[in-house]
Design an enzyme around this catalytic site. Structure first.
Site, mmCIF file in Angstrom:
data_model
loop_
_atom_site.group_PDB
_atom_site.id
_atom_site.type_symbol
_atom_site.label_atom_id
_atom_site.label_comp_id
_atom_site.label_asym_id
_atom_site.label_seq_id
_atom_site.Cartn_x
_atom_site.Cartn_y
_atom_site.Cartn_z
ATOM 1 N N GLN A 76 -9.148 -6.514 -11.010
ATOM 2 C CA GLN A 76 -9.740 -5.279 -10.462
ATOM 3 C C GLN A 76 -9.208 -4.051 -11.203
ATOM 4 O O GLN A 76 -9.974 -3.148 -11.566
ATOM 5 C CB GLN A 76 -9.407 -5.189 -8.978
ATOM 6 C CG GLN A 76 -9.699 -3.849 -8.339
ATOM 7 C CD GLN A 76 -9.450 -3.866 -6.848
ATOM 8 O OE1 GLN A 76 -10.259 -4.401 -6.106
ATOM 9 N NE2 GLN A 76 -8.343 -3.315 -6.398
ATOM 10 N N HIS A 106 0.835 -1.205 0.000
ATOM 11 C CA HIS A 106 0.000 0.000 0.000
ATOM 12 C C HIS A 106 0.873 1.260 0.000
ATOM 13 O O HIS A 106 0.592 2.240 -0.685
ATOM 14 C CB HIS A 106 -0.896 0.042 1.240
ATOM 15 C CG HIS A 106 -1.894 -1.076 1.324
ATOM 16 N ND1 HIS A 106 -1.834 -2.055 2.284
ATOM 17 C CD2 HIS A 106 -2.992 -1.367 0.588
ATOM 18 C CE1 HIS A 106 -2.836 -2.895 2.139
ATOM 19 N NE2 HIS A 106 -3.565 -2.504 1.112
HETATM 20 P P1 AMP Z 1 -6.681 -3.633 -0.432
HETATM 21 O O1 AMP Z 1 -6.494 -2.809 0.792
HETATM 22 O O2 AMP Z 1 -6.174 -5.023 -0.296
HETATM 23 O O3 AMP Z 1 -8.043 -3.512 -1.019
HETATM 24 O O4 AMP Z 1 -5.712 -3.001 -1.513
HETATM 25 C C1 AMP Z 1 -5.715 -1.632 -1.797
HETATM 26 C C2 AMP Z 1 -4.830 -1.393 -2.983
HETATM 27 O O5 AMP Z 1 -3.523 -1.862 -2.718
HETATM 28 C C3 AMP Z 1 -5.305 -2.141 -4.245
HETATM 29 O O6 AMP Z 1 -5.141 -1.309 -5.373
HETATM 30 C C4 AMP Z 1 -4.377 -3.327 -4.268
HETATM 31 O O7 AMP Z 1 -4.198 -3.851 -5.570
HETATM 32 C C5 AMP Z 1 -3.100 -2.715 -3.752
HETATM 33 N N1 AMP Z 1 -2.198 -3.747 -3.234
HETATM 34 C C6 AMP Z 1 -2.516 -4.761 -2.396
HETATM 35 N N2 AMP Z 1 -1.433 -5.550 -2.197
HETATM 36 C C7 AMP Z 1 -0.419 -5.008 -2.917
HETATM 37 C C8 AMP Z 1 0.949 -5.367 -3.140
HETATM 38 N N3 AMP Z 1 1.491 -6.438 -2.582
HETATM 39 N N4 AMP Z 1 1.697 -4.584 -3.958
HETATM 40 C C9 AMP Z 1 1.143 -3.492 -4.556
HETATM 41 N N5 AMP Z 1 -0.135 -3.100 -4.391
HETATM 42 C C10 AMP Z 1 -0.907 -3.853 -3.587
#
Ligand code: AMP
Length: 284
Positions: free
Chosen positions: A157, A40
Site C-alpha cells: 500500500q 496508529h
Molecule cells: P488501517 O487503519 O489498518 O487502515 O491503518 C492505517 C494506517 O496505519 C496505515 O498506514 C497502516 O499501514 C498503519 N498501521 C497499521 N498497523 C500498523 C503498525 N503495527 N505499525 C505502524 N503502522 C501501522
C-alpha cells in the site's frame, strides 16, 4: 492534551484546514480505518515531527473490501479512538460518513499498475488497491496536507501510494513509518482482535519466519528456496499461506539476479482460521 476537534463533513475539514494554513501551519494527515492501536498512534507522532498541525482520518472505506471480506464486521471503536487521540498531539479527527465520501452517483476510481500489479496483495484482493487509492486520493484532495504518513505494515500500500502521488503530481510528502509490534513480535493490527487465544499465540510465527528468511537471504541462500521453506513452515503450523515473497523494496518486482540484500523486502500474507494476517521486513 487538548481534545481533537471532530470534523464530519468535507466542508468542515476544508474550513479547518484553511484556518491552519492562514495561521502558517503545515498540516499532516494520518489516514486510518479506526479501531486504533499504538501503531496508529506512532504514525500521529511521526507526522507531528513534520507538521505543526495533525489531522487523523477515521473512515472504514467500503470500496476497498471485496464482497466476501470483513467490511461489516471490521472493528469500530470511535469513542475509544477519540480517547486515544486525546492522549497524543492530534489537532483534528476527520470522520465522514459513507454517504459524505460516496454520494449517490459516485462514478470515479483510480486505476493502478506498477507496484499495485505485482502478484502480492493484488492477486488475492484484486479490487483492493483501487479502493485504497481512490479513498486516499480523495482524502489528500480534501485535506490538502503538506505531509501524509502511512505504515510499512502495509508495505505494498505504501509503495502504491508513493507511486500514485508522484504520478498524479499530488504535491504531498509521503512518510513511511516503521511497523509497531507486540512484545512477542506480532505486528499490531486492528484485525488481531479476531484471533482466538490459541491463534494469537501461533500468530507470532509469521514474524519469526520472516526473520529467519531475512537471515537466509543475507547469507546468500537462493531466494526461491527461502520463499518455499518459509511457506512450508507456515503451512505445517496450520496457516493457509497466500504468499511469502522476496521482492525489490521499491518496485516490489521480482529481484534481478545478484540484487543486493539491502534492496530487498520479504512480504507474507497468510490466514490463521478466519483471520488474514500480513507482515513484512527488510532484508539486511
Ligand atoms: P488501517 O487503519 O489498518 O487502515 O491503518 C492505517 C494506517 O496505519 C496505515 O498506514 C497502516 O499501514 C498503519 N498501521 C497499521 N498497523 C500498523 C503498525 N503495527 N505499525 C505502524 N503502522 C501501522
Amino acid at each position: 492534551m487538548p481534545q481533537p476537534i471532530v470534523l464530519d463533513t468535507i466542508n468542515a475539514l476544508r474550513i479547518w484546514r484553511n484556518a491552519e494554513r492562514r495561521a502558517g501551519k503545515r498540516v499532516g494527515l494520518v489516514p486510518t480505518m479506526g479501531a486504533l492501536h499504538q501503531g496508529h498512534i506512532s504514525l500521529v507522532n511521526a507526522v507531528r515531527e513534520e507538521a505543526e498541525s495533525v489531522v487523523t482520518s477515521i473512515f472504514v472505506n467500503p470500496i476497498q473490501f471485496a464482497p466476501h471480506e470483513d467490511f461489516s464486521k471490521y472493528p469500530r471503536a470511535f469513542e475509544r479512538d477519540l480517547e486515544l487521540l486525546g492522549e497524543v498531539d492530534c489537532d483534528a479527527v476527520f470522520a465522514p460518513s459513507v454517504s459524505e465520501m460516496y454520494p449517490e452517483g459516485f462514478a470515479t476510481a483510480i486505476n493502478l499498475v506498477g507496484p499495485a500489479a505485482v502478484g502480492l496483495e493484488d492477486k488475492f484482493r484484486p479490487t483492493h488497491f483501487t479502493g485504497v487509492a481512490t479513498v486516499v486520493g480523495k482524502l489528500l484532495l480534501q485535506a490538502l496536507p503538506e505531509v501524509a504518513v502511512f505504515g510499512e505494515k502495509d508495505f505494498q500500500q505504501l509503495a502504491v501510494i508513493r507511486r500514485m502521488v508522484r504520478d498524479l503530481d499530488m504535491g504531498v510528502e509521503i512518510l513511511g513509518a516503521p511497523t509497531l509490534r507486540e512484545a512477542d513480535g506480532l505486528a499490531m493490527s486492528s484485525r488481531n482482535v479476531y484471533l482466538s487465544a490459541q491463534e494469537r499465540e501461533k500468530a507470532v510465527v509469521i514474524h519469526q519466519t520472516l526473520l529467519e528468511a531475512a537471515e537466509a537471504a543475507q547469507a546468500g541462500m537462493p531466494l526461491h528456496a527461502i520463499e518455499k521453506e518459509a511457506e512450508g513452515t507456515l503451512s505445517e503450523l496450520g496457516f493457509v499461506v497466500d504468499y511469502v515473497a522476496i521482492r525489490d523494496s521499491v518496485t516490489l518486482a521480482e529481484p534481478v539476479d545478484g540484487a543486493k540484500p539491502g534492496s530487498l523486502r520479504i512480504l507474507a500474507a497468510a490466514k490463521l482460521g478466519q483471520t488474514r494476517l500480513i507482515d513484512n521486513i527488510a532484508v539486511g
